[in-house]
Structure formats: C-alpha cells, structure tokens
Design a protein around this motif. Structure first.
Motif, mmCIF file in Angstrom:
data_model
loop_
_atom_site.group_PDB
_atom_site.id
_atom_site.type_symbol
_atom_site.label_atom_id
_atom_site.label_comp_id
_atom_site.label_asym_id
_atom_site.label_seq_id
_atom_site.Cartn_x
_atom_site.Cartn_y
_atom_site.Cartn_z
ATOM 1 N N ARG A 252 17.736 -6.111 5.236
ATOM 2 C CA ARG A 252 17.606 -4.876 6.019
ATOM 3 C C ARG A 252 16.247 -4.779 6.680
ATOM 4 N NH1 ARG A 252 16.009 0.626 5.360
ATOM 5 N NH2 ARG A 252 15.176 0.235 3.272
ATOM 6 N N PHE A 253 15.183 -5.057 5.930
ATOM 7 C CA PHE A 253 13.837 -4.920 6.473
ATOM 8 C C PHE A 253 13.559 -5.942 7.571
ATOM 9 C CE2 PHE A 253 9.110 -5.473 5.945
ATOM 10 C CZ PHE A 253 8.780 -4.265 6.528
ATOM 11 N N LEU A 254 13.888 -7.217 7.314
ATOM 12 C CA LEU A 254 13.608 -8.260 8.290
ATOM 13 C C LEU A 254 14.454 -8.098 9.548
ATOM 14 C CD1 LEU A 254 13.272 -11.333 5.904
ATOM 15 C CD2 LEU A 254 11.449 -9.983 6.944
ATOM 16 N N SER A 255 15.695 -7.656 9.388
ATOM 17 C CA SER A 255 16.533 -7.435 10.569
ATOM 18 C C SER A 255 15.994 -6.278 11.402
ATOM 19 C CB SER A 255 17.984 -7.169 10.157
ATOM 20 O OG SER A 255 18.088 -5.987 9.372
ATOM 21 N N HIS A 256 15.441 -5.251 10.751
ATOM 22 C CA HIS A 256 14.820 -4.150 11.482
ATOM 23 C C HIS A 256 13.628 -4.652 12.292
ATOM 24 C CE1 HIS A 256 17.064 -0.853 9.524
ATOM 25 N NE2 HIS A 256 16.524 -0.098 10.443
ATOM 26 N N ALA B 271 0.827 -1.205 0.000
ATOM 27 C CA ALA B 271 0.000 0.000 0.000
ATOM 28 C C ALA B 271 0.861 1.255 0.000
ATOM 29 C CB ALA B 271 -0.930 0.002 1.209
ATOM 30 N N ALA B 272 2.076 1.139 0.540
ATOM 31 C CA ALA B 272 3.003 2.272 0.574
ATOM 32 C C ALA B 272 3.885 2.320 -0.669
ATOM 33 C CB ALA B 272 3.872 2.190 1.818
ATOM 34 N N CYS B 273 3.463 1.602 -1.711
ATOM 35 C CA CYS B 273 4.203 1.606 -2.984
ATOM 36 C C CYS B 273 5.636 1.133 -2.808
ATOM 37 C CB CYS B 273 4.170 3.000 -3.611
ATOM 38 S SG CYS B 273 2.524 3.640 -3.905
ATOM 39 N N GLY B 274 5.847 0.192 -1.892
ATOM 40 C CA GLY B 274 7.172 -0.372 -1.688
ATOM 41 C C GLY B 274 8.099 0.452 -0.831
ATOM 42 N N SER B 275 7.584 1.505 -0.180
ATOM 43 C CA SER B 275 8.433 2.361 0.654
ATOM 44 C C SER B 275 8.647 1.721 2.022
ATOM 45 C CB SER B 275 7.796 3.748 0.815
ATOM 46 O OG SER B 275 8.575 4.552 1.687
ATOM 47 N N ILE B 276 9.725 0.966 2.155
ATOM 48 C CA ILE B 276 10.027 0.291 3.417
ATOM 49 C C ILE B 276 10.300 1.301 4.524
ATOM 50 C CG2 ILE B 276 11.778 -1.122 4.562
ATOM 51 C CD1 ILE B 276 11.907 -2.847 2.109
ATOM 52 N N ASP B 277 10.941 2.402 4.188
ATOM 53 C CA ASP B 277 11.241 3.419 5.198
ATOM 54 C C ASP B 277 9.963 3.978 5.807
ATOM 55 O OD1 ASP B 277 13.974 3.170 4.901
ATOM 56 O OD2 ASP B 277 14.108 4.730 3.376
ATOM 57 N N CYS B 278 8.933 4.203 4.987
ATOM 58 C CA CYS B 278 7.665 4.714 5.508
ATOM 59 C C CYS B 278 7.002 3.683 6.418
ATOM 60 C CB CYS B 278 6.733 5.090 4.364
ATOM 61 S SG CYS B 278 7.175 6.614 3.500
ATOM 62 N N VAL B 279 7.075 2.413 6.055
ATOM 63 C CA VAL B 279 6.496 1.360 6.882
ATOM 64 C C VAL B 279 7.215 1.281 8.227
ATOM 65 C CG1 VAL B 279 6.112 -1.122 7.076
ATOM 66 C CG2 VAL B 279 5.693 0.027 4.907
ATOM 67 N N LEU B 280 8.541 1.357 8.203
ATOM 68 C CA LEU B 280 9.301 1.306 9.451
ATOM 69 C C LEU B 280 9.010 2.524 10.328
ATOM 70 C CD1 LEU B 280 12.754 -0.036 8.190
ATOM 71 C CD2 LEU B 280 11.064 -1.254 9.570
ATOM 72 N N ASP B 281 8.892 3.701 9.715
ATOM 73 C CA ASP B 281 8.542 4.891 10.489
ATOM 74 C C ASP B 281 7.184 4.721 11.154
ATOM 75 O OD1 ASP B 281 10.894 6.167 9.829
ATOM 76 O OD2 ASP B 281 10.030 7.346 8.184
ATOM 77 N N PHE B 282 6.223 4.158 10.411
ATOM 78 C CA PHE B 282 4.892 3.924 10.970
ATOM 79 C C PHE B 282 4.969 2.964 12.159
ATOM 80 C CE2 PHE B 282 1.050 1.210 10.941
ATOM 81 C CZ PHE B 282 0.110 2.160 11.306
ATOM 82 N N GLU C 158 7.803 -13.359 5.529
ATOM 83 C CA GLU C 158 9.213 -13.031 5.392
ATOM 84 C C GLU C 158 9.835 -13.484 4.091
ATOM 85 O OE1 GLU C 158 11.829 -14.879 8.140
ATOM 86 O OE2 GLU C 158 10.829 -16.817 8.086
ATOM 87 N N ASP C 159 9.132 -14.283 3.289
ATOM 88 C CA ASP C 159 9.763 -14.823 2.081
ATOM 89 C C ASP C 159 9.230 -14.196 0.794
ATOM 90 O OD1 ASP C 159 7.260 -15.907 2.251
ATOM 91 O OD2 ASP C 159 7.851 -17.946 1.709
ATOM 92 N N ILE C 160 8.616 -13.006 0.891
ATOM 93 C CA ILE C 160 8.088 -12.375 -0.323
ATOM 94 C C ILE C 160 8.933 -11.195 -0.783
ATOM 95 C CG2 ILE C 160 5.746 -13.029 0.339
ATOM 96 C CD1 ILE C 160 5.258 -10.025 0.902
#
Length: 265
Positions: A207-211, A165-176, A197-199
């Motif tokens: 980076r994302f999963l470790s966060h 939904a965030a158009c692939g913006s991992i940084d926005c998801v992590l901030d949320f 975790e496997d998609i």
C-alpha cells in the motif's frame, strides 16, 4: 562518486551523452545545466544492497547549479548530518557550506530536531503541520527575494526515517507528502524523495510503496544486477518516466536501465 554505463539504448541514439542520467531527465541539453521542471515529483527508491544516496547527491548538485545563479534547495536531512553531505558534495565540486551562506540551501537538520508525536496521533499530526509550515514559509521567503528566481527543490533524505519519526504512522507521512506536493503546484517547486523500499513489513509495503509511485512523475530505482555480483559493476539504475513527464519523450511511459559502478569512495 559513481559512473553510469548504458545497459539499454533508446532506438536511433547513435551518440550517447557523457551523463546518461542527466540526458534521460532532460537536465543537460545543449551543454547547459537545467533544473528539474517545476511541479515534478521524483522518487528515488533503493535497497540494502544498492544505496541510492549517490543519485540524491547528484540531483542536489544539479538543483544548486541549474540556470544562471543556480537554484534553491530545501533539504530535509533525517539520515546524515550536514557535515556528511558537505563532504560528499565537495568531492563532486560543490560546497554546501558556501551555498548555505549564500542562502541557496536551507538545511533542515532533522537529526537534532525534536519531532513531536511520541505520545499520540494528534501530536504526530501537529508535528507534521509545524514542519510543513516551516517549509512553506521558507519557500515563500525565497520567492519574495529578487535574487531567487530559479527553481526551488524540496529534498527528503530519507522518507523511511520520517515514517519512523512518525511512530510508524504511514497515513501521517502520506498526508505530509500531499501537503508538500501541493507546494509544487502552488509555488512552482519540485520534490525529490529518497526511500528504502525493502525495509517495510510485508503487510504495509504494497500500500505504501504503491502510493509513493502513484504520486511520483519520475521513479529512479537502484537495484542489484539481475546477473548477480560483479567486480566492476555494482548495480543498475532503472529510470521510469510517467505520463509524458519530460517533454522530449513522446511516450506515455518511458523506461530505461543502466549499470553503475563506484569510481571513488
């Protein structure tokens, strides 16, 4: 509904409880149903072969049933409509329709919600800020009510769809997620997240999963059996408690694994 069978047993445990996951999380001591401790972040990770949705359903029922009068749940549903969760929880002996009518369940139907942010980064951030504000107001409203003195749990199903939904913006998801975690400290809530975790692509996954695992106090993973396919056992659940999360465990890190089988579809 699924059942757990012990694969490993902590040393000295001669009388395992009937519900191994509740016991490991400290939710079923003395026969009473307890909520997740306030301020805790639980990450449920699954994969295509073994869905972790049943763990989320179990924790949802526990959150609504914990303590005298039960707790409150704010559920962000990106994967399924309300009717799906209501049907599944009815099989577990819990009516979400009744819980919603009693103001114990606040259901965010993200399937119908038009998530802003399809055109630019600023719009995506504004969309997350608006969603966070709705969650914050809902929690504050419940904290102001005398009928709601129990634990409030925020649940997200599932995080990978929020990233879409965030158009692939991992940084926005992590901030949320950081904003939501701030609520666990400020307003005594707990946070439960389901993530596939496997998609993710090989470049972004580490980076994302470790966060996510860094942010979590408790990680519950559903995985295929290490020994391969089995007719009676459909996978294994690995529980990792980090940083002395649960009081009755003295270790800094505690890990336990069980097999599970699907008893009813």
């Amino acid at each position: 509904m699924r059942g757990f069978a012990r694969r490993e047993r902590e040393r000295g445990d001669m009388n395992p409880p009937s519900n191994l996951l509740d016991e490991a999380l400290g939710l079923g001591h003395g026969g009473a149903i307890a909520a997740l401790p306030a301020g805790r972040v639980v990450l449920v990770e699954d994969c295509v072969e073994t869905s972790g949705a049943f763990v989320l359903h179990h924790l949802l029922k526990r959150a609504l049933s914990a303590g005298e009068g039960g707790g409150d749940v704010l559920f962000l549903a990106l994967a399924q409509p309300f009717s799906h969760y209501d049907r599944v929880l009815r099989k577990l002996g819990c009516s979400l329709s009744v819980q919603r009518n009693n103001n114990k369940l606040h259901f965010f139907d993200m399937l119908k919600l038009e998530f802003p942010g399809l055109t630019g980064g600023n719009d995506i951030e504004s969309g997350f800020v608006g969603l966070y504000s709705k969650i914050q107001r809902a929690i504050e409203a419940r904290r102001s009510k005398e009928y709601s003195r129990g634990c409030i749990t925020i649940m997200i199903d599932d995080l990978s769809l929020l990233e879409i939904a965030a158009c692939g913006s991992i940084d926005c998801v992590l901030d949320f997620l950081y904003y939501c975690i701030s609520l666990t400290a400020e307003l005594d809530c707990s946070l439960v997240i389901l993530n596939h975790e496997d998609i993710y692509s090989s470049e972004e996954a580490p980076r994302f999963l470790s966060h996510l695992e860094y942010l979590a106090d408790i990680v519950i993973k559903t995985e295929p059996l290490s020994t391969g396919l089995s007719a009676d056992v459909h996978g294994q659940v690995c529980l990792l408690l980090l940083n002395n999360t649960i009081d009755h465990f003295q270790q800094r890190d505690f890990q336990q694994t069980w097999a599970f089988n699907e008893q009813n579809s």
